[in-house]
Scaffold this motif. Structure first.
Motif, PDB file in Angstrom:
ATOM      1  N   TYR A 108     -32.274  43.013   1.345  1.00 45.31           N
ATOM      2  CA  TYR A 108     -33.282  42.175   2.007  1.00 45.31           C
ATOM      3  C   TYR A 108     -34.119  43.024   2.951  1.00 45.31           C
ATOM      4  CZ  TYR A 108     -30.318  38.299   0.467  1.00 45.31           C
ATOM      5  OH  TYR A 108     -29.581  37.417  -0.292  1.00 45.31           O
ATOM      6  N   ARG A 109     -35.409  42.674   3.009  1.00 48.67           N
ATOM      7  CA  ARG A 109     -36.278  43.251   4.013  1.00 48.67           C
ATOM      8  C   ARG A 109     -36.318  42.346   5.236  1.00 48.67           C
ATOM      9  NH1 ARG A 109     -40.647  44.714  -0.644  1.00 48.67           N
ATOM     10  NH2 ARG A 109     -39.974  42.658  -1.298  1.00 48.67           N
ATOM     11  N   CYS A 110     -36.840  42.868   6.315  1.00 46.10           N
ATOM     12  CA  CYS A 110     -36.879  42.128   7.568  1.00 46.10           C
ATOM     13  C   CYS A 110     -37.644  40.808   7.386  1.00 46.10           C
ATOM     14  CB  CYS A 110     -37.581  42.983   8.619  1.00 46.10           C
ATOM     15  SG  CYS A 110     -37.500  42.338  10.266  1.00 46.10           S
ATOM     16  N   GLY A 111     -36.987  39.680   7.695  1.00 48.80           N
ATOM     17  CA  GLY A 111     -37.608  38.370   7.566  1.00 48.80           C
ATOM     18  C   GLY A 111     -37.528  37.767   6.183  1.00 48.80           C
ATOM     19  N   GLU A 112     -36.891  38.465   5.232  1.00 49.63           N
ATOM     20  CA  GLU A 112     -36.827  38.021   3.839  1.00 49.63           C
ATOM     21  C   GLU A 112     -35.546  37.221   3.602  1.00 49.63           C
ATOM     22  OE1 GLU A 112     -38.392  40.307  -0.114  1.00 49.63           O
ATOM     23  OE2 GLU A 112     -36.851  41.298   1.052  1.00 49.63           O
ATOM     24  N   THR A 113     -35.624  36.171   2.772  1.00 43.86           N
ATOM     25  CA  THR A 113     -34.445  35.354   2.478  1.00 43.86           C
ATOM     26  C   THR A 113     -34.096  35.328   0.998  1.00 43.86           C
ATOM     27  OG1 THR A 113     -35.805  33.342   2.325  1.00 43.86           O
ATOM     28  CG2 THR A 113     -34.817  33.850   4.471  1.00 43.86           C
ATOM     29  N   GLU A 114     -34.867  35.995   0.157  1.00 42.22           N
ATOM     30  CA  GLU A 114     -34.539  36.174  -1.253  1.00 42.22           C
ATOM     31  C   GLU A 114     -34.444  37.670  -1.533  1.00 42.22           C
ATOM     32  OE1 GLU A 114     -33.656  33.854  -3.266  1.00 42.22           O
ATOM     33  OE2 GLU A 114     -34.136  32.227  -1.889  1.00 42.22           O
ATOM     34  N   PRO A 115     -33.628  38.067  -2.521  1.00 39.74           N
ATOM     35  CA  PRO A 115     -33.461  39.503  -2.792  1.00 39.74           C
ATOM     36  C   PRO A 115     -34.793  40.221  -2.944  1.00 39.74           C
ATOM     37  CG  PRO A 115     -31.868  38.235  -4.056  1.00 39.74           C
ATOM     38  CD  PRO A 115     -32.789  37.231  -3.413  1.00 39.74           C
TER      39      PRO A 115
ATOM     40  N   TYR B 194     -44.181  43.458   0.688  1.00 42.04           N
ATOM     41  CA  TYR B 194     -43.795  42.201   1.322  1.00 42.04           C
ATOM     42  C   TYR B 194     -44.265  42.202   2.774  1.00 42.04           C
ATOM     43  CZ  TYR B 194     -40.715  38.627   3.331  1.00 42.04           C
ATOM     44  OH  TYR B 194     -40.218  37.531   4.000  1.00 42.04           O
ATOM     45  N   HIS B 195     -44.822  41.093   3.228  1.00 41.79           N
ATOM     46  CA  HIS B 195     -45.322  40.966   4.591  1.00 41.79           C
ATOM     47  C   HIS B 195     -44.576  39.854   5.315  1.00 41.79           C
ATOM     48  CE1 HIS B 195     -48.913  43.555   3.964  1.00 41.79           C
ATOM     49  NE2 HIS B 195     -48.792  43.124   2.721  1.00 41.79           N
ATOM     50  N   ALA B 196     -44.037  40.180   6.486  1.00 44.52           N
ATOM     51  CA  ALA B 196     -43.374  39.166   7.306  1.00 44.52           C
ATOM     52  C   ALA B 196     -43.231  39.698   8.716  1.00 44.52           C
ATOM     53  CB  ALA B 196     -41.997  38.821   6.742  1.00 44.52           C
ATOM     54  N   GLU B 197     -43.257  38.820   9.686  1.00 40.98           N
ATOM     55  CA  GLU B 197     -42.995  39.224  11.046  1.00 40.98           C
ATOM     56  C   GLU B 197     -41.516  39.572  11.174  1.00 40.98           C
ATOM     57  OE1 GLU B 197     -44.995  39.770  13.592  1.00 40.98           O
ATOM     58  OE2 GLU B 197     -46.650  39.417  12.205  1.00 40.98           O
ATOM     59  N   PRO B 198     -41.207  40.676  11.884  1.00 44.40           N
ATOM     60  CA  PRO B 198     -39.811  41.069  12.032  1.00 44.40           C
ATOM     61  C   PRO B 198     -38.966  39.938  12.616  1.00 44.40           C
ATOM     62  CG  PRO B 198     -41.267  42.814  12.794  1.00 44.40           C
ATOM     63  CD  PRO B 198     -42.135  41.622  12.511  1.00 44.40           C
ATOM     64  N   ASN B 199     -37.822  39.694  11.967  1.00 38.78           N
ATOM     65  CA  ASN B 199     -36.864  38.689  12.409  1.00 38.78           C
ATOM     66  C   ASN B 199     -37.460  37.292  12.517  1.00 38.78           C
ATOM     67  OD1 ASN B 199     -34.959  40.653  12.466  1.00 38.78           O
ATOM     68  ND2 ASN B 199     -34.776  40.769  14.675  1.00 38.78           N
ATOM     69  N   SER B 200     -38.477  37.011  11.687  1.00 37.38           N
ATOM     70  CA  SER B 200     -38.997  35.652  11.638  1.00 37.38           C
ATOM     71  C   SER B 200     -37.948  34.703  11.087  1.00 37.38           C
ATOM     72  CB  SER B 200     -40.264  35.608  10.775  1.00 37.38           C
ATOM     73  OG  SER B 200     -39.994  36.117   9.477  1.00 37.38           O
ATOM     74  N   THR B 201     -37.033  35.237  10.275  1.00 35.05           N
ATOM     75  CA  THR B 201     -35.934  34.459   9.705  1.00 35.05           C
ATOM     76  C   THR B 201     -34.694  35.337   9.642  1.00 35.05           C
ATOM     77  OG1 THR B 201     -37.526  33.266   8.320  1.00 35.05           O
ATOM     78  CG2 THR B 201     -35.201  33.049   7.763  1.00 35.05           C
ATOM     79  N   ASP B 202     -33.552  34.770  10.008  1.00 34.79           N
ATOM     80  CA  ASP B 202     -32.281  35.483   9.924  1.00 34.79           C
ATOM     81  C   ASP B 202     -31.635  35.139   8.591  1.00 34.79           C
ATOM     82  OD1 ASP B 202     -29.511  36.193  10.124  1.00 34.79           O
ATOM     83  OD2 ASP B 202     -29.712  36.272  12.295  1.00 34.79           O
ATOM     84  N   VAL B 203     -31.603  36.099   7.674  1.00 38.81           N
ATOM     85  CA  VAL B 203     -31.118  35.840   6.322  1.00 38.81           C
ATOM     86  C   VAL B 203     -29.637  35.436   6.314  1.00 38.81           C
ATOM     87  CG1 VAL B 203     -30.592  38.283   5.887  1.00 38.81           C
ATOM     88  CG2 VAL B 203     -31.010  36.744   3.968  1.00 38.81           C
ATOM     89  N   ALA B 204     -28.848  35.987   7.209  1.00 37.09           N
ATOM     90  CA  ALA B 204     -27.432  35.615   7.272  1.00 37.09           C
ATOM     91  C   ALA B 204     -27.272  34.147   7.644  1.00 37.09           C
ATOM     92  CB  ALA B 204     -26.703  36.496   8.279  1.00 37.09           C
TER      93      ALA B 204
ATOM     94  N   THR C  41     -30.408  45.441  10.652  1.00 36.49           N
ATOM     95  CA  THR C  41     -30.027  44.869  11.934  1.00 36.49           C
ATOM     96  C   THR C  41     -31.120  43.906  12.393  1.00 36.49           C
ATOM     97  OG1 THR C  41     -31.115  46.338  13.526  1.00 36.49           O
ATOM     98  CG2 THR C  41     -29.099  47.158  12.469  1.00 36.49           C
ATOM     99  N   SER C  42     -30.839  43.181  13.470  1.00 39.32           N
ATOM    100  CA  SER C  42     -31.844  42.281  14.048  1.00 39.32           C
ATOM    101  C   SER C  42     -32.548  42.917  15.235  1.00 39.32           C
ATOM    102  CB  SER C  42     -31.190  40.970  14.492  1.00 39.32           C
ATOM    103  OG  SER C  42     -30.204  41.206  15.484  1.00 39.32           O
TER     104      SER C  42
END
Length: 324
Positions: free
Chosen positions: A180-187, A193-203, A274-275
Motif C-alpha cells: 500500500y501507498r500512503c493513504g491507499e486502501t486497495e493494493p 497514485y495521488h493522495a494526502e499523506p495519512n488521509s486514510t489508515d489502511v490498517a 509508517t504513519s
C-alpha cells in the motif's frame, strides 16, 4: 438351417456396431461421430509442442499465488505469467521468472504477490525470444482467499503496544501480503497514485478500529527492546523480533516501485509503511517507512522517505498493523 444363418448374421451386425461405438468413444471421448478430431490439451506438462504452455495454480492464499508454467523453447530472454482480473488479458500485469535455463528445465514456477483478497484472476504463460513473445494458448483462472485479521502478539513492550502476527493480506507470518501507498486502501498498482499523506489508515479500514499503522517510534521501540535475528521461515527471509517469550516475523518483502514499474529488493530489504509524516517544504510531504537490510549489514535498521512532489506516491509497502 436358414434360421441359424439369420441368427449368425444378426450376431455379426451387433458385434460390428459395438466395436464401432467403442472406437468412437476412445478417439473422441464422446458419441458425436467418427469425423470429430482428437483434441490435445494445450496446457500442462504433456504439451511438448507449443512454445509457451500454461500450467496449474499450485497454491493460492489471500494475496499471493504459486503458478506453474512451461516453455518448449531451448533459449529464452524472458518467461513468466501474465495475469489480470479481466479475462481478456488486454492489459495484464506480468510476473517474470528469474530462471532463464529453458533448455534443461522447461518447467518453472513463479509466486505472484500483492493480489487482492477474494478476487478471481485470469492468467497464462508467456515466453519471449528476441522480439517475439509466445503465449500459452489457454487462459486459466484462480480465486484468492478472503482476507484474515492477524493475532495481537504481546512482546512485553513498555508502551503496551501489541504487534500483528502477519501483514495485511497475508495468512501467515512469512507471506508478504498486500502493498500500500500512503493513504491507499486497495493494493498498489504500477499506476501513479495521488493522495494526502495519512488521509486514510489502511490498517483501520481493512482490519477494523482496533488496528492502526505503526509510527516511527513504534518501530524504534521494537528494535530497541526486542532481540532480533535474521532468519528464514518456509524459504522466506526476514527478521524475527522476540521478547517476553513471544515473537513476530517481518519478511523482507521489499517494495513496489510505480516509477520503475517493478517490485524491488525482495529477500534483501524489508520496507514497512509508517504513519509518521516527513515534510521539509510545501511541496514535499511523505510518510516515512521502516527499512531493514539483510543480515550482512553492520547497521541493518533505519528509516527512509521518498520525495513525492505534489503528494504523488510512487512506492507501495507492506503493512504490519499494531494495536493497544
Amino acid at each position: 438351417m436358414k434360421k441359424y444363418f439369420n441368427l449368425l448374421i444378426t450376431l455379426l451386425c451387433i458385434g460390428i456396431v459395438a466395436c464401432s461405438g467403442d472406437d468412437e468413444k476412445t478417439s473422441n471421448g464422446d458419441d458425436n461421430g467418427p469425423d470429430k478430431k482428437i483434441v490435445t490439451p494445450n496446457h500442462g506438462a504433456d504439451n511438448l509442442t507449443d512454445m509457451a504452455v500454461t500450467g496449474s495454480c499450485l497454491n493460492c492464499s489471500a494475496a499471493q499465488a504459486e503458478i506453474r508454467g512451461y516453455t518448449n523453447l531451448t533459449v529464452v530472454s524472458a518467461k513468466g505469467i501474465e495475469y489480470s482480473t479481466d479475462e481478456s488479458l488486454k492489459k495484464p500485469q506480468i510476473w517474470a521468472s528469474t530462471d532463464f535455463d529453458a533448455g534443461s528445465n522447461r518447467q518453472f514456477t513463479v509466486i505472484i504477490h500483492n493480489l487482492k483478497p477474494g478476487t478471481t484472476y485470469y492468467y497464462r504463460t508467456f515466453a519471449k525470444l528476441g522480439d517475439t513473445t509466445y503465449h500459452g494458448g489457454e487462459t486459466l483462472h484462480f480465486t484468492t482467499k478472503a482476507m484474515i485479521i492477524g493475532n495481537a502478539v504481546d512482546l512485553g513492550l513498555p508502551s503496551g503496544l501489541k504487534w500483528a502476527s502477519c501483514n495485511i493480506g497475508a495468512i501467515s507470518s512469512e507471506e508478504y501480503g498486500c502493498y500500500y501507498r500512503c493513504g491507499e486502501t486497495e493494493p498498489s498498482t504500477f499506476e501513479e497514485y495521488h493522495a494526502e499523506p495519512n488521509s486514510t489508515d489502511v490498517a483501520n479500514v481493512k482490519w477494523g478500529n482496533k488496528w492502526h499503522l505503526p509510527t516511527r517510534d513504534d518501530f524504534e521501540e521494537l528494535v530497541n527492546i526486542c532481540q532480533y535475528e535474521w532468519t528464514t521461515i518456509n524459504g522466506v527471509q526476514g527478521y524475527t523480533f522476540s521478547n517476553n517469550g513471544n515473537s513476530i516475523f517481518l519478511p523482507a518483502a521489499g517494495m513496489l516501485s510505480s516509477e520503475m514499474g517493478q517490485y524491488l529488493w525482495e529477500e534483501t530489504y524489508g520496507c514497512y509503511l509508517t504513519s509518521t509524516i516527513y515534510s521539509s517544504s510545501h511541496w514535499v510531504s511523505s510518510a516515512e517507512f521502516f527499512r531493514f537490510f539483510h543480515s550482512n549489514s553492520e547497521s541493518p535498521f533505519g528509516f527512509e522517505y521518498r520525495y513525492n512532489q505534489l503528494s504523488s506516491n510512487y512506492n507501495g509497502y507492506p503493512v504490519r498493523p499494531v494495536t493497544e
